[in-house]
Design a protein around this motif. Sequence first.
Motif, mmCIF file in Angstrom:
data_model
loop_
_atom_site.group_PDB
_atom_site.id
_atom_site.type_symbol
_atom_site.label_atom_id
_atom_site.label_comp_id
_atom_site.label_asym_id
_atom_site.label_seq_id
_atom_site.Cartn_x
_atom_site.Cartn_y
_atom_site.Cartn_z
ATOM 1 N N VAL A 1 -9.262 -1.115 6.352
ATOM 2 C CA VAL A 1 -9.182 -0.004 7.294
ATOM 3 C C VAL A 1 -7.793 0.618 7.268
ATOM 4 O O VAL A 1 -7.632 1.842 7.251
ATOM 5 C CB VAL A 1 -9.524 -0.476 8.726
ATOM 6 C CG1 VAL A 1 -9.239 0.629 9.737
ATOM 7 C CG2 VAL A 1 -10.983 -0.898 8.816
ATOM 8 N N ILE A 2 -6.766 -0.219 7.226
ATOM 9 C CA ILE A 2 -5.400 0.283 7.384
ATOM 10 C C ILE A 2 -4.917 1.086 6.181
ATOM 11 O O ILE A 2 -4.001 1.893 6.299
ATOM 12 C CB ILE A 2 -4.413 -0.874 7.671
ATOM 13 C CG1 ILE A 2 -4.450 -1.925 6.546
ATOM 14 C CG2 ILE A 2 -4.693 -1.503 9.005
ATOM 15 C CD1 ILE A 2 -3.437 -3.034 6.739
ATOM 16 N N ASP A 3 -5.527 0.901 4.999
ATOM 17 C CA ASP A 3 -5.109 1.642 3.815
ATOM 18 C C ASP A 3 -6.070 2.777 3.464
ATOM 19 O O ASP A 3 -6.003 3.319 2.363
ATOM 20 C CB ASP A 3 -4.991 0.701 2.604
ATOM 21 C CG ASP A 3 -3.733 -0.140 2.651
ATOM 22 O OD1 ASP A 3 -2.690 0.374 3.115
ATOM 23 O OD2 ASP A 3 -3.778 -1.315 2.240
ATOM 24 N N SER A 4 -6.958 3.139 4.384
ATOM 25 C CA SER A 4 -8.021 4.090 4.063
ATOM 26 C C SER A 4 -7.811 5.480 4.651
ATOM 27 O O SER A 4 -8.699 6.316 4.586
ATOM 28 C CB SER A 4 -9.373 3.535 4.549
ATOM 29 O OG SER A 4 -9.695 2.344 3.887
ATOM 30 N N GLN B 1 4.180 -3.053 -0.354
ATOM 31 C CA GLN B 1 4.702 -2.257 0.758
ATOM 32 C C GLN B 1 5.508 -1.063 0.252
ATOM 33 O O GLN B 1 5.432 0.035 0.818
ATOM 34 C CB GLN B 1 5.562 -3.139 1.662
ATOM 35 C CG GLN B 1 4.761 -4.193 2.407
ATOM 36 C CD GLN B 1 5.629 -5.207 3.129
ATOM 37 O OE1 GLN B 1 6.832 -5.306 2.873
ATOM 38 N NE2 GLN B 1 5.024 -5.963 4.025
ATOM 39 N N LEU B 2 6.270 -1.226 -0.820
ATOM 40 C CA LEU B 2 7.089 -0.146 -1.366
ATOM 41 C C LEU B 2 6.245 0.978 -1.958
ATOM 42 O O LEU B 2 6.727 2.108 -2.077
ATOM 43 C CB LEU B 2 8.044 -0.694 -2.428
ATOM 44 C CG LEU B 2 9.243 -1.497 -1.904
ATOM 45 C CD1 LEU B 2 9.991 -2.157 -3.054
ATOM 46 C CD2 LEU B 2 10.178 -0.591 -1.115
ATOM 47 N N VAL B 3 5.010 0.676 -2.325
ATOM 48 C CA VAL B 3 4.142 1.726 -2.871
ATOM 49 C C VAL B 3 3.064 2.154 -1.874
ATOM 50 O O VAL B 3 2.089 2.800 -2.245
ATOM 51 C CB VAL B 3 3.500 1.296 -4.210
ATOM 52 C CG1 VAL B 3 4.580 1.070 -5.265
ATOM 53 C CG2 VAL B 3 2.624 0.056 -4.053
ATOM 54 N N GLY B 4 3.233 1.783 -0.608
ATOM 55 C CA GLY B 4 2.391 2.352 0.437
ATOM 56 C C GLY B 4 1.160 1.577 0.835
ATOM 57 O O GLY B 4 0.342 2.093 1.606
ATOM 58 N N SER C 1 -1.862 -3.589 3.133
ATOM 59 C CA SER C 1 -2.613 -4.816 2.908
ATOM 60 C C SER C 1 -2.387 -5.297 1.470
ATOM 61 O O SER C 1 -2.703 -4.576 0.527
ATOM 62 C CB SER C 1 -4.109 -4.582 3.163
ATOM 63 O OG SER C 1 -4.895 -5.618 2.598
ATOM 64 N N GLN C 2 -1.836 -6.493 1.321
ATOM 65 C CA GLN C 2 -1.593 -7.013 -0.021
ATOM 66 C C GLN C 2 -2.898 -7.246 -0.770
ATOM 67 O O GLN C 2 -2.988 -7.012 -1.982
ATOM 68 C CB GLN C 2 -0.803 -8.324 0.040
ATOM 69 C CG GLN C 2 -0.460 -8.885 -1.342
ATOM 70 C CD GLN C 2 0.255 -10.220 -1.280
ATOM 71 O OE1 GLN C 2 0.791 -10.594 -0.240
ATOM 72 N NE2 GLN C 2 0.263 -10.942 -2.397
ATOM 73 N N SER C 3 -3.920 -7.703 -0.081
ATOM 74 C CA SER C 3 -5.198 -7.959 -0.747
ATOM 75 C C SER C 3 -5.803 -6.661 -1.274
ATOM 76 O O SER C 3 -6.374 -6.620 -2.369
ATOM 77 C CB SER C 3 -6.173 -8.657 0.204
ATOM 78 O OG SER C 3 -6.467 -7.830 1.324
ATOM 79 N N LYS D 1 -6.619 -5.588 -5.235
ATOM 80 C CA LYS D 1 -7.917 -5.083 -5.697
ATOM 81 C C LYS D 1 -7.770 -3.753 -6.416
ATOM 82 O O LYS D 1 -8.374 -3.523 -7.473
ATOM 83 C CB LYS D 1 -8.873 -4.944 -4.509
ATOM 84 C CG LYS D 1 -9.353 -6.268 -3.936
ATOM 85 C CD LYS D 1 -10.255 -6.038 -2.735
ATOM 86 C CE LYS D 1 -10.710 -7.372 -2.145
ATOM 87 N NZ LYS D 1 -11.555 -7.197 -0.936
ATOM 88 N N VAL D 2 -6.974 -2.845 -5.841
ATOM 89 C CA VAL D 2 -6.782 -1.532 -6.451
ATOM 90 C C VAL D 2 -6.056 -1.657 -7.778
ATOM 91 O O VAL D 2 -6.435 -1.037 -8.783
ATOM 92 C CB VAL D 2 -6.006 -0.601 -5.499
ATOM 93 C CG1 VAL D 2 -5.601 0.690 -6.207
ATOM 94 C CG2 VAL D 2 -6.845 -0.279 -4.270
ATOM 95 N N PHE D 3 -5.008 -2.461 -7.814
ATOM 96 C CA PHE D 3 -4.226 -2.644 -9.043
ATOM 97 C C PHE D 3 -5.102 -3.211 -10.160
ATOM 98 O O PHE D 3 -5.070 -2.739 -11.301
ATOM 99 C CB PHE D 3 -3.045 -3.580 -8.772
ATOM 100 C CG PHE D 3 -2.035 -3.638 -9.890
ATOM 101 C CD1 PHE D 3 -0.943 -2.789 -9.907
ATOM 102 C CD2 PHE D 3 -2.179 -4.543 -10.941
ATOM 103 C CE1 PHE D 3 -0.008 -2.832 -10.932
ATOM 104 C CE2 PHE D 3 -1.264 -4.592 -11.970
ATOM 105 C CZ PHE D 3 -0.177 -3.736 -11.969
#
Length: 298
Positions: free
Chosen positions: A157-160, A269-272, A275-277, A281-283
Amino acid sequence: MQRSQFLRLNAAQPDSLKQILPKPLIISSPMGGWNGFYFAYHCQTDYKAPETCASQHVIGIGTESFQARLKINEKWQDKLYTANDVTIFPAQQISPAVEFEQELGFIVLCLEPVFVQRAAYELIDTDKIEILQQLQTHDPLIQQIGLALKRELEISVIDSRLYAESAANMLAVHLLKRYSARPFLIREDTSGLPKHILKEVIAYINDNLDKNLSLAEMSIVVRMSPHYFATLFKQSMGIAPHQYVIKCRVERAKHLLINRELSIIQVSQLVGFQSQSHFTKVFRKYIGVTPQVFKNTH
Protein backbone atom coordinates in the motif's frame (compact mmCIF):
# COMPACT_ATOMS: atom_id res chain seq x y z
CA MET A 1 -36.83 3.68 6.50
CA GLN A 2 -37.63 7.32 5.80
CA ARG A 3 -35.37 9.06 3.30
CA SER A 4 -34.44 11.57 5.99
CA GLN A 5 -32.67 8.73 7.81
CA PHE A 6 -30.00 8.02 5.21
CA LEU A 7 -26.42 7.81 6.43
CA ARG A 8 -23.81 10.32 5.33
CA LEU A 9 -20.46 8.81 4.38
CA ASN A 10 -17.11 10.46 3.77
CA ALA A 11 -14.20 8.36 2.50
CA ALA A 12 -11.77 11.04 3.73
CA GLN A 13 -12.72 10.04 7.29
CA PRO A 14 -11.20 6.59 8.01
CA ASP A 15 -13.99 5.46 10.34
CA SER A 16 -16.87 6.56 8.11
CA LEU A 17 -17.37 3.22 6.34
CA LYS A 18 -17.53 1.41 9.69
CA GLN A 19 -21.11 2.70 9.98
CA ILE A 20 -22.25 0.24 7.29
CA LEU A 21 -19.61 -2.53 7.37
CA PRO A 22 -20.00 -5.32 9.97
CA LYS A 23 -16.58 -6.70 9.03
CA PRO A 24 -13.48 -4.47 8.82
CA LEU A 25 -11.73 -3.45 5.61
CA ILE A 26 -9.21 -5.94 4.26
CA ILE A 27 -7.24 -3.41 2.19
CA SER A 28 -7.55 0.36 2.06
CA SER A 29 -5.66 3.40 0.85
CA PRO A 30 -3.51 5.25 3.41
CA MET A 31 -5.20 7.68 5.78
CA GLY A 32 -6.07 10.72 3.70
CA GLY A 33 -6.04 8.77 0.45
CA TRP A 34 -4.12 9.83 -2.64
CA ASN A 35 -4.90 13.47 -3.52
CA GLY A 36 -8.65 12.89 -3.46
CA PHE A 37 -8.82 9.21 -4.42
CA TYR A 38 -9.67 6.42 -1.98
CA PHE A 39 -9.61 2.63 -2.33
CA ALA A 40 -11.19 0.00 -0.10
CA TYR A 41 -11.70 -3.75 -0.32
CA HIS A 42 -13.95 -5.60 2.10
CA CYS A 43 -15.75 -8.94 2.34
CA GLN A 44 -19.21 -9.29 3.89
CA THR A 45 -21.77 -12.04 4.53
CA ASP A 46 -25.55 -11.59 4.90
CA TYR A 47 -25.05 -7.92 4.27
CA LYS A 48 -27.60 -5.15 4.80
CA ALA A 49 -27.02 -1.42 4.39
CA PRO A 50 -29.42 1.53 4.61
CA GLU A 51 -29.69 4.39 2.16
CA THR A 52 -26.46 6.39 2.10
CA CYS A 53 -25.16 9.67 0.71
CA ALA A 54 -21.43 10.08 0.14
CA SER A 55 -19.26 13.16 -0.19
CA GLN A 56 -17.40 11.48 -3.05
CA HIS A 57 -18.34 9.74 -6.30
CA VAL A 58 -18.49 6.07 -5.26
CA ILE A 59 -17.95 3.09 -7.57
CA GLY A 60 -18.70 -0.42 -6.34
CA ILE A 61 -17.27 -3.57 -7.94
CA GLY A 62 -18.22 -7.09 -6.89
CA THR A 63 -15.42 -9.63 -7.28
CA GLU A 64 -17.86 -12.28 -8.59
CA SER A 65 -21.46 -12.67 -9.74
CA PHE A 66 -24.07 -12.17 -7.02
CA GLN A 67 -27.77 -11.63 -6.33
CA ALA A 68 -28.82 -8.49 -4.46
CA ARG A 69 -32.00 -6.71 -3.36
CA LEU A 70 -32.16 -2.94 -3.75
CA LYS A 71 -34.81 -0.62 -2.35
CA ILE A 72 -35.75 1.66 -5.24
CA ASN A 73 -38.65 4.11 -4.93
CA GLU A 74 -39.68 2.46 -1.68
CA LYS A 75 -39.94 -0.99 -3.33
CA TRP A 76 -37.48 -3.88 -3.07
CA GLN A 77 -36.16 -5.16 -6.39
CA ASP A 78 -33.98 -8.20 -7.10
CA LYS A 79 -30.95 -7.72 -9.34
CA LEU A 80 -28.43 -10.25 -10.64
CA TYR A 81 -24.94 -8.80 -11.02
CA THR A 82 -22.21 -10.39 -13.15
CA ALA A 83 -18.48 -10.06 -12.55
CA ASN A 84 -18.16 -7.10 -14.95
CA ASP A 85 -21.10 -5.14 -13.52
CA VAL A 86 -20.43 -2.03 -11.46
CA THR A 87 -22.46 0.56 -9.58
CA ILE A 88 -21.79 4.29 -9.73
CA PHE A 89 -23.18 6.67 -7.12
CA PRO A 90 -22.44 10.37 -7.73
CA ALA A 91 -21.36 12.57 -4.83
CA GLN A 92 -24.15 14.06 -2.72
CA GLN A 93 -26.81 11.73 -4.18
CA ILE A 94 -28.71 9.12 -2.19
CA SER A 95 -27.82 5.47 -2.85
CA PRO A 96 -30.51 2.82 -2.29
CA ALA A 97 -30.60 0.41 0.62
CA VAL A 98 -29.16 -2.98 -0.30
CA GLU A 99 -29.22 -6.57 0.94
CA PHE A 100 -27.50 -9.79 -0.12
CA GLU A 101 -27.03 -13.14 1.58
CA GLN A 102 -23.91 -14.78 0.18
CA GLU A 103 -20.32 -14.06 1.17
CA LEU A 104 -18.95 -11.49 -1.24
CA GLY A 105 -15.86 -9.32 -1.72
CA PHE A 106 -16.35 -5.71 -2.77
CA ILE A 107 -13.96 -3.17 -4.22
CA VAL A 108 -14.94 0.43 -3.51
CA LEU A 109 -13.38 3.34 -5.41
CA CYS A 110 -14.11 6.88 -4.23
CA LEU A 111 -13.24 10.05 -6.14
CA GLU A 112 -13.56 13.56 -4.77
CA PRO A 113 -15.49 15.76 -7.23
CA VAL A 114 -12.47 18.06 -7.39
CA PHE A 115 -10.30 15.07 -8.37
CA VAL A 116 -12.52 14.44 -11.39
CA GLN A 117 -12.41 18.12 -12.32
CA ARG A 118 -8.62 18.24 -11.94
CA ALA A 119 -8.09 15.12 -14.05
CA ALA A 120 -8.86 17.00 -17.26
CA TYR A 121 -9.32 20.63 -16.32
CA GLU A 122 -7.85 22.12 -19.50
CA LEU A 123 -9.94 19.85 -21.73
CA ILE A 124 -13.51 20.51 -20.53
CA ASP A 125 -15.70 23.06 -18.78
CA THR A 126 -15.46 21.69 -15.23
CA ASP A 127 -18.40 23.76 -13.99
CA LYS A 128 -20.78 21.59 -16.03
CA ILE A 129 -19.71 18.15 -14.80
CA GLU A 130 -22.59 15.92 -13.67
CA ILE A 131 -22.03 12.19 -13.20
CA LEU A 132 -25.14 10.01 -13.65
CA GLN A 133 -26.10 7.33 -11.13
CA GLN A 134 -25.77 3.74 -12.36
CA LEU A 135 -27.42 1.03 -10.27
CA GLN A 136 -26.03 -1.58 -12.65
CA THR A 137 -23.84 -1.11 -15.69
CA HIS A 138 -21.57 -3.51 -17.54
CA ASP A 139 -18.10 -1.97 -17.62
CA PRO A 140 -15.06 -4.28 -18.01
CA LEU A 141 -12.64 -1.30 -17.93
CA ILE A 142 -13.76 -0.16 -14.49
CA GLN A 143 -13.60 -3.73 -13.24
CA GLN A 144 -10.10 -4.09 -14.69
CA ILE A 145 -8.95 -0.88 -12.98
CA GLY A 146 -10.41 -2.00 -9.66
CA LEU A 147 -8.83 -5.46 -9.77
CA ALA A 148 -5.46 -4.06 -10.88
CA LEU A 149 -5.47 -1.66 -7.94
CA LYS A 150 -6.38 -4.48 -5.55
CA ARG A 151 -3.44 -6.57 -6.81
CA GLU A 152 -1.07 -3.62 -6.51
CA LEU A 153 -2.14 -2.77 -2.97
CA GLU A 154 -1.93 -6.40 -1.89
CA ILE A 155 1.80 -6.13 -2.67
CA SER A 156 2.38 -2.78 -0.97
CA VAL A 157 0.00 0.00 0.00
CA ILE A 158 2.71 2.46 1.00
CA ASP A 159 4.58 2.24 -2.33
CA SER A 160 1.48 2.36 -4.56
CA ARG A 161 0.71 6.09 -4.60
CA LEU A 162 1.89 6.87 -8.13
CA TYR A 163 0.28 3.73 -9.59
CA ALA A 164 -2.99 4.42 -7.75
CA GLU A 165 -3.18 8.04 -8.88
CA SER A 166 -2.46 7.02 -12.48
CA ALA A 167 -5.27 4.44 -12.40
CA ALA A 168 -7.62 6.90 -10.69
CA ASN A 169 -7.02 9.56 -13.34
CA MET A 170 -7.82 7.01 -16.05
CA LEU A 171 -10.99 6.18 -14.13
CA ALA A 172 -11.98 9.86 -13.77
CA VAL A 173 -11.63 10.51 -17.49
CA HIS A 174 -13.62 7.34 -18.25
CA LEU A 175 -16.44 8.61 -16.02
CA LEU A 176 -16.46 11.92 -17.89
CA LYS A 177 -16.54 10.20 -21.28
CA ARG A 178 -19.19 7.60 -20.53
CA TYR A 179 -21.26 8.57 -17.50
CA SER A 180 -21.60 12.36 -17.55
CA ALA A 181 -24.98 14.00 -18.17
CA ARG A 182 -23.35 16.11 -20.85
CA PRO A 183 -21.10 14.12 -23.23
CA PHE A 184 -17.50 15.32 -23.17
CA LEU A 185 -15.29 14.86 -26.20
CA ILE A 186 -11.87 14.91 -24.57
CA ARG A 187 -9.12 15.98 -26.93
CA GLU A 188 -6.36 13.41 -27.33
CA ASP A 189 -3.17 15.11 -28.47
CA THR A 190 -0.76 12.78 -30.27
CA SER A 191 2.25 15.09 -30.47
CA GLY A 192 3.80 14.19 -27.12
CA LEU A 193 5.39 16.64 -24.69
CA PRO A 194 7.47 19.51 -26.04
CA LYS A 195 11.18 18.70 -25.62
CA HIS A 196 11.84 21.41 -23.02
CA ILE A 197 8.89 20.25 -20.88
CA LEU A 198 9.90 16.60 -21.18
CA LYS A 199 13.43 17.54 -20.08
CA GLU A 200 12.01 19.48 -17.15
CA VAL A 201 9.84 16.64 -15.85
CA ILE A 202 12.57 14.01 -16.31
CA ALA A 203 14.93 16.19 -14.29
CA TYR A 204 12.26 16.56 -11.61
CA ILE A 205 11.76 12.79 -11.43
CA ASN A 206 15.47 12.06 -11.13
CA ASP A 207 15.94 14.76 -8.50
CA ASN A 208 13.13 13.33 -6.38
CA LEU A 209 13.45 9.55 -6.73
CA ASP A 210 13.87 9.19 -2.97
CA LYS A 211 10.46 10.78 -2.39
CA ASN A 212 6.94 9.35 -2.67
CA LEU A 213 6.30 10.93 -6.07
CA SER A 214 2.76 11.59 -7.20
CA LEU A 215 1.20 12.13 -10.60
CA ALA A 216 -0.42 15.32 -9.31
CA GLU A 217 2.96 16.79 -8.35
CA MET A 218 4.53 15.97 -11.70
CA SER A 219 1.60 17.45 -13.60
CA ILE A 220 1.85 20.67 -11.56
CA VAL A 221 5.53 20.97 -12.47
CA VAL A 222 4.64 21.01 -16.17
CA ARG A 223 1.40 22.99 -15.63
CA MET A 224 -0.97 20.40 -17.09
CA SER A 225 -3.82 18.25 -15.83
CA PRO A 226 -2.74 14.78 -14.62
CA HIS A 227 -4.56 13.03 -17.47
CA TYR A 228 -3.17 15.26 -20.21
CA PHE A 229 0.35 15.07 -18.79
CA ALA A 230 0.24 11.27 -18.45
CA THR A 231 -1.09 10.89 -22.01
CA LEU A 232 1.59 13.11 -23.58
CA PHE A 233 4.37 11.63 -21.43
CA LYS A 234 3.53 8.12 -22.63
CA GLN A 235 3.49 9.31 -26.24
CA SER A 236 6.95 10.83 -25.77
CA MET A 237 8.58 8.03 -23.74
CA GLY A 238 6.62 4.94 -24.79
CA ILE A 239 5.73 4.09 -21.17
CA ALA A 240 3.46 5.63 -18.53
CA PRO A 241 4.91 8.00 -15.89
CA HIS A 242 4.65 5.44 -13.07
CA GLN A 243 6.48 2.86 -15.20
CA TYR A 244 9.21 5.36 -16.04
CA VAL A 245 9.66 6.22 -12.36
CA ILE A 246 10.07 2.53 -11.48
CA LYS A 247 12.61 2.12 -14.29
CA CYS A 248 14.61 5.10 -12.98
CA ARG A 249 14.48 3.76 -9.42
CA VAL A 250 15.77 0.36 -10.48
CA GLU A 251 18.61 1.91 -12.51
CA ARG A 252 19.57 4.17 -9.58
CA ALA A 253 19.44 1.16 -7.26
CA LYS A 254 21.81 -0.79 -9.53
CA HIS A 255 24.32 2.07 -9.37
CA LEU A 256 24.08 2.33 -5.59
CA LEU A 257 24.42 -1.42 -5.10
CA ILE A 258 27.56 -1.49 -7.25
CA ASN A 259 29.33 1.66 -6.11
CA ARG A 260 28.47 2.18 -2.45
CA GLU A 261 28.75 0.22 0.75
CA LEU A 262 25.08 0.50 1.57
CA SER A 263 22.64 -2.03 2.96
CA ILE A 264 19.70 -3.22 0.89
CA ILE A 265 17.27 -1.30 3.06
CA GLN A 266 19.33 1.89 2.71
CA VAL A 267 19.34 1.53 -1.08
CA SER A 268 15.59 0.87 -1.16
CA GLN A 269 14.95 4.06 0.82
CA LEU A 270 17.32 6.16 -1.33
CA VAL A 271 15.40 5.18 -4.46
CA GLY A 272 11.96 5.87 -2.99
CA PHE A 273 10.73 2.49 -1.74
CA GLN A 274 9.27 2.55 1.76
CA SER A 275 8.98 -1.24 1.82
CA GLN A 276 12.13 -3.32 1.40
CA SER A 277 10.13 -6.40 0.41
CA HIS A 278 8.38 -4.43 -2.35
CA PHE A 279 11.74 -3.09 -3.55
CA THR A 280 13.07 -6.64 -3.74
CA LYS A 281 10.07 -7.84 -5.76
CA VAL A 282 10.26 -4.93 -8.21
CA PHE A 283 14.04 -5.21 -8.61
CA ARG A 284 13.84 -8.96 -9.28
CA LYS A 285 11.03 -8.40 -11.80
CA TYR A 286 13.13 -5.95 -13.82
CA ILE A 287 16.65 -7.35 -13.36
CA GLY A 288 15.97 -11.06 -12.89
CA VAL A 289 17.75 -11.40 -9.52
CA THR A 290 17.25 -9.98 -6.04
CA PRO A 291 19.16 -6.85 -4.94
CA GLN A 292 21.31 -8.97 -2.62
CA VAL A 293 22.35 -11.35 -5.41
CA PHE A 294 23.05 -8.39 -7.71
CA LYS A 295 25.16 -6.71 -5.00
CA ASN A 296 27.15 -9.88 -4.35
CA THR A 297 27.93 -10.47 -8.02
CA HIS A 298 28.98 -6.95 -9.04
